[in-house]
Every structure is written in structure tokens, then in C-alpha cells.
Write a protein that holds these residues in place. Structure first.
Motif, mmCIF file in Angstrom:
data_model
loop_
_atom_site.group_PDB
_atom_site.id
_atom_site.type_symbol
_atom_site.label_atom_id
_atom_site.label_comp_id
_atom_site.label_asym_id
_atom_site.label_seq_id
_atom_site.Cartn_x
_atom_site.Cartn_y
_atom_site.Cartn_z
ATOM 1 N N ASP A 36 0.819 -1.216 0.000
ATOM 2 C CA ASP A 36 0.000 0.000 0.000
ATOM 3 C C ASP A 36 0.854 1.268 0.000
ATOM 4 O OD1 ASP A 36 0.949 -0.178 2.582
ATOM 5 O OD2 ASP A 36 -1.001 0.015 3.547
ATOM 6 N N HIS A 37 2.187 1.106 0.017
ATOM 7 C CA HIS A 37 3.102 2.241 -0.078
ATOM 8 C C HIS A 37 4.421 1.744 -0.672
ATOM 9 C CE1 HIS A 37 4.177 0.361 3.763
ATOM 10 N NE2 HIS A 37 5.382 0.870 3.591
ATOM 11 N N ASP A 75 13.054 9.189 -0.803
ATOM 12 C CA ASP A 75 12.296 9.859 0.254
ATOM 13 C C ASP A 75 13.135 10.984 0.881
ATOM 14 O OD1 ASP A 75 13.989 8.733 2.182
ATOM 15 O OD2 ASP A 75 12.513 7.314 2.914
ATOM 16 N N PRO A 76 12.565 11.756 1.786
ATOM 17 C CA PRO A 76 13.300 12.880 2.396
ATOM 18 C C PRO A 76 14.589 12.474 3.119
ATOM 19 C CG PRO A 76 10.963 13.123 2.811
ATOM 20 C CD PRO A 76 11.150 11.774 2.191
ATOM 21 N N ARG A 81 12.945 4.146 -2.504
ATOM 22 C CA ARG A 81 11.721 3.398 -2.245
ATOM 23 C C ARG A 81 11.180 2.915 -3.587
ATOM 24 N NH1 ARG A 81 10.156 2.998 2.689
ATOM 25 N NH2 ARG A 81 11.127 4.353 4.207
ATOM 26 N N PHE A 82 10.646 1.717 -3.566
ATOM 27 C CA PHE A 82 10.206 1.062 -4.800
ATOM 28 C C PHE A 82 8.724 0.745 -4.740
ATOM 29 C CE2 PHE A 82 14.640 0.286 -4.069
ATOM 30 C CZ PHE A 82 15.214 0.498 -5.314
ATOM 31 N N SER A 83 8.085 0.902 -5.880
ATOM 32 C CA SER A 83 6.659 0.553 -5.987
ATOM 33 C C SER A 83 6.396 -0.066 -7.337
ATOM 34 C CB SER A 83 5.788 1.808 -5.801
ATOM 35 O OG SER A 83 6.108 2.772 -6.758
#
Length: 83
Positions: A36-37, A75-76, A81-83
Motif C-alpha cells: 500500500d506504499h 524519500d526525504p 523506495r520502490f513501488s
């Protein structure tokens, strides 16, 4: 001529790129599709329970991005991050 057996969508998507559908590719693609993220490499590794070594997961994640089946963001905290 008999019909080809049904294949899971993840398998079809990987094979459509002309690549082999390895267990690691299938597992990571399935995990990312169900998340979901966007997940970090560490979250992918933990979710898969250590079934694949760290280098294999990096290669799979990079391959998914380069083949158009995955997306990479930063990300900050400067974590991919992978999707």
C-alpha cells in the motif's frame, strides 16, 4: 492444438519484457504490487523473510525499474523506495 495453461499475471508481465521469470523477480513484483506504499530495500528484504540475498534483491529492484515494471523514488531521508 491444446491451449496454453493459464499463467499468473506477474509471470506474464515479466515474460512480456523478454526476461526470465525467476523466483526472486516473481516474489518482489508480487510484493510491490500488493504493497500500500513504496517499500525500501530493507522492507522488501524483511517482507520476503530472508529468502533471497541482499545483492539479488538490489539487482531485481533495479531490473524492475529499468524494465518499466517498477518505480523508484527517493524519500526525504534519501532512501530509495520502490513501488
Amino acid at each position: 492444438m491444446s491451449a496454453a495453461p493459464a499463467t499468473p499475471p506477474d509471470l506474464q508481465r515479466i515474460r512480456a519484457t523478454g526476461a526470465r521469470a525467476t523466483p526472486a523477480r516473481l516474489a518482489v513484483l508480487h510484493l510491490l504490487d500488493g504493497a500500500d506504499h513504496a517499500l525500501s530495500h530493507r522492507e522488501v528484504e524483511e517482507a520476503l523473510g530472508g529468502g533471497f540475498d541482499r545483492v539479488t534483491l538490489y539487482r531485481v529492484l533495479d531490473w524492475l525499474v529499468s524494465s518499466g515494471l517498477g518505480h523508484r523514488t527517493i524519500d526525504p531521508e534519501r532512501v530509495f523506495r520502490f513501488s
